[in-house]
Design a protein around this motif. Structure first.
Motif, short mmCIF file in Angstrom:
data_model
loop_
_atom_site.label_atom_id
_atom_site.label_comp_id
_atom_site.label_asym_id
_atom_site.label_seq_id
_atom_site.Cartn_x
_atom_site.Cartn_y
_atom_site.Cartn_z
N PHE A 23 -15.35 -1.14 -4.86
CA PHE A 23 -13.92 -1.45 -4.93
C PHE A 23 -13.29 -1.41 -3.54
O PHE A 23 -12.54 -2.32 -3.15
N LEU A 24 -13.54 -0.35 -2.77
CA LEU A 24 -12.94 -0.22 -1.45
C LEU A 24 -13.34 -1.37 -0.53
O LEU A 24 -12.50 -1.94 0.18
N ILE A 25 -14.61 -1.72 -0.53
CA ILE A 25 -15.08 -2.83 0.31
C ILE A 25 -14.41 -4.13 -0.10
O ILE A 25 -13.89 -4.87 0.74
N ASP A 26 -14.41 -4.41 -1.40
CA ASP A 26 -13.82 -5.67 -1.88
C ASP A 26 -12.31 -5.72 -1.64
O ASP A 26 -11.78 -6.73 -1.17
N ALA A 27 -11.62 -4.63 -1.95
CA ALA A 27 -10.16 -4.61 -1.77
C ALA A 27 -9.80 -4.76 -0.30
O ALA A 27 -8.87 -5.49 0.05
N TYR A 28 -10.54 -4.09 0.58
CA TYR A 28 -10.26 -4.21 2.01
C TYR A 28 -10.51 -5.64 2.48
O TYR A 28 -9.64 -6.23 3.14
N HIS A 87 -6.04 2.39 -7.94
CA HIS A 87 -7.43 2.56 -8.39
C HIS A 87 -7.71 4.04 -8.66
O HIS A 87 -8.33 4.38 -9.67
N ALA A 88 -7.28 4.91 -7.76
CA ALA A 88 -7.50 6.35 -7.94
C ALA A 88 -6.83 6.84 -9.23
O ALA A 88 -7.41 7.63 -9.98
N VAL A 89 -5.64 6.35 -9.50
CA VAL A 89 -4.90 6.76 -10.70
C VAL A 89 -5.59 6.24 -11.96
O VAL A 89 -5.85 6.98 -12.91
N SER A 90 -5.93 4.96 -11.96
CA SER A 90 -6.46 4.35 -13.20
C SER A 90 -7.94 4.62 -13.43
O SER A 90 -8.36 4.78 -14.58
N GLU A 91 -8.73 4.69 -12.38
CA GLU A 91 -10.18 4.82 -12.55
C GLU A 91 -10.70 6.25 -12.36
O GLU A 91 -11.75 6.59 -12.90
N ASP A 93 -8.54 9.07 -12.67
CA ASP A 93 -7.61 9.99 -13.34
C ASP A 93 -6.91 10.94 -12.37
O ASP A 93 -6.70 12.11 -12.67
N VAL A 94 -6.55 10.43 -11.22
CA VAL A 94 -5.81 11.21 -10.22
C VAL A 94 -4.32 11.04 -10.51
O VAL A 94 -3.84 9.91 -10.66
N PRO A 95 -3.56 12.12 -10.58
CA PRO A 95 -2.12 11.99 -10.76
C PRO A 95 -1.50 11.23 -9.58
O PRO A 95 -1.92 11.41 -8.43
N ARG A 96 -0.51 10.41 -9.86
CA ARG A 96 0.11 9.57 -8.83
C ARG A 96 0.50 10.33 -7.56
O ARG A 96 0.24 9.86 -6.45
N PRO A 97 1.13 11.52 -7.67
CA PRO A 97 1.52 12.22 -6.44
C PRO A 97 0.34 12.73 -5.62
O PRO A 97 0.52 13.13 -4.47
N ASN A 98 -0.86 12.70 -6.18
CA ASN A 98 -2.03 13.28 -5.53
C ASN A 98 -2.91 12.24 -4.83
O ASN A 98 -4.01 12.56 -4.38
N ALA A 99 -2.45 11.01 -4.75
CA ALA A 99 -3.21 9.94 -4.09
C ALA A 99 -2.46 9.53 -2.83
O ALA A 99 -1.28 9.17 -2.89
N LYS A 100 -3.13 9.59 -1.69
CA LYS A 100 -2.52 9.27 -0.40
C LYS A 100 -3.46 8.42 0.45
O LYS A 100 -4.67 8.53 0.33
#
Length: 124
Positions: A23-28, A87-91, A93-100
Motif C-alpha cells: 500500500f505505501l509503495i503504491d500510494a506514494y 489506511h491505518a484507521v481502516s486496515e 484499526d488505529v484510532p484517528r488521533p493516533n495516526a500521524k
C-alpha cells in the motif's frame, strides 16, 4: 529514493506487513507521480511503552516518517499523508488521533543508491 519508515504498536501478521508495504509503495508512487521501483519502506513494530502521543487515545499508534526529495506541493504531500492515515484507521484499526505523518525533505543529491544519486525534483 524516498524512504518511508512506519513505526507502530500494532502486531502485524506477515500478510498485514506485506499488504501495508505494498500500500505505501503504491500510494506514494501514485500520489507523487513517480515510479514505484525506487520507493523504500521499513516497518518497525514497537511495544506500547516505546511510542507515545500527547493527544492520542487508547489504542495502537502509527507514525510514518516520510523522507522525501524536496519540492513537491503541500497539496500533494497532504493527499499522501491522508491516504496513509486513512489506511491505518481502516486496515490496522488505529484510532484517528493516533495516526500521524511527518515529512522530512532533502535535496535530491542526499538520496543515494549504489547505482545512482538523486537529482532535483521537478514536475513531470
Amino acid at each position: 529514493m524516498p524512504l518511508l519508515q512506519l513505526s507502530t504498536t500494532c502486531s502485524l501478521t506477515p500478510t498485514a506487513r506485506e499488504s501495508t508495504t505494498a500500500f505505501l509503495i503504491d500510494a506514494y508512487a501514485t500520489t507523487m507521480e513517480t515510479s514505484p521501483d525506487h520507493v523504500a519502506v521499513s516497518i518497525a513494530e514497537l511495544p506500547p511503552s516505546a511510542m507515545a502521543i500527547g493527544r492520542g487515545v487508547d489504542g495502537p499508534l502509527v507514525f510514518l516518517d516520510a523522507e522525501i526529495r524536496g519540492g513537491r506541493p503541500f497539496e500533494t504531500k497532504r493527499a499522501f499523508a491522508v491516504d496513509v492515515m486513512e489506511h491505518a484507521v481502516s486496515e490496522l484499526d488505529v484510532p484517528r488521533p493516533n495516526a500521524k505523518v511527518v515529512f522530512t525533505e532533502h535535496p535530491g543529491e542526499h538520496m543515494m543508491g549504489l547505482d545512482r544519486v538523486g537529482d532535483a525534483w521537478r514536475a513531470e
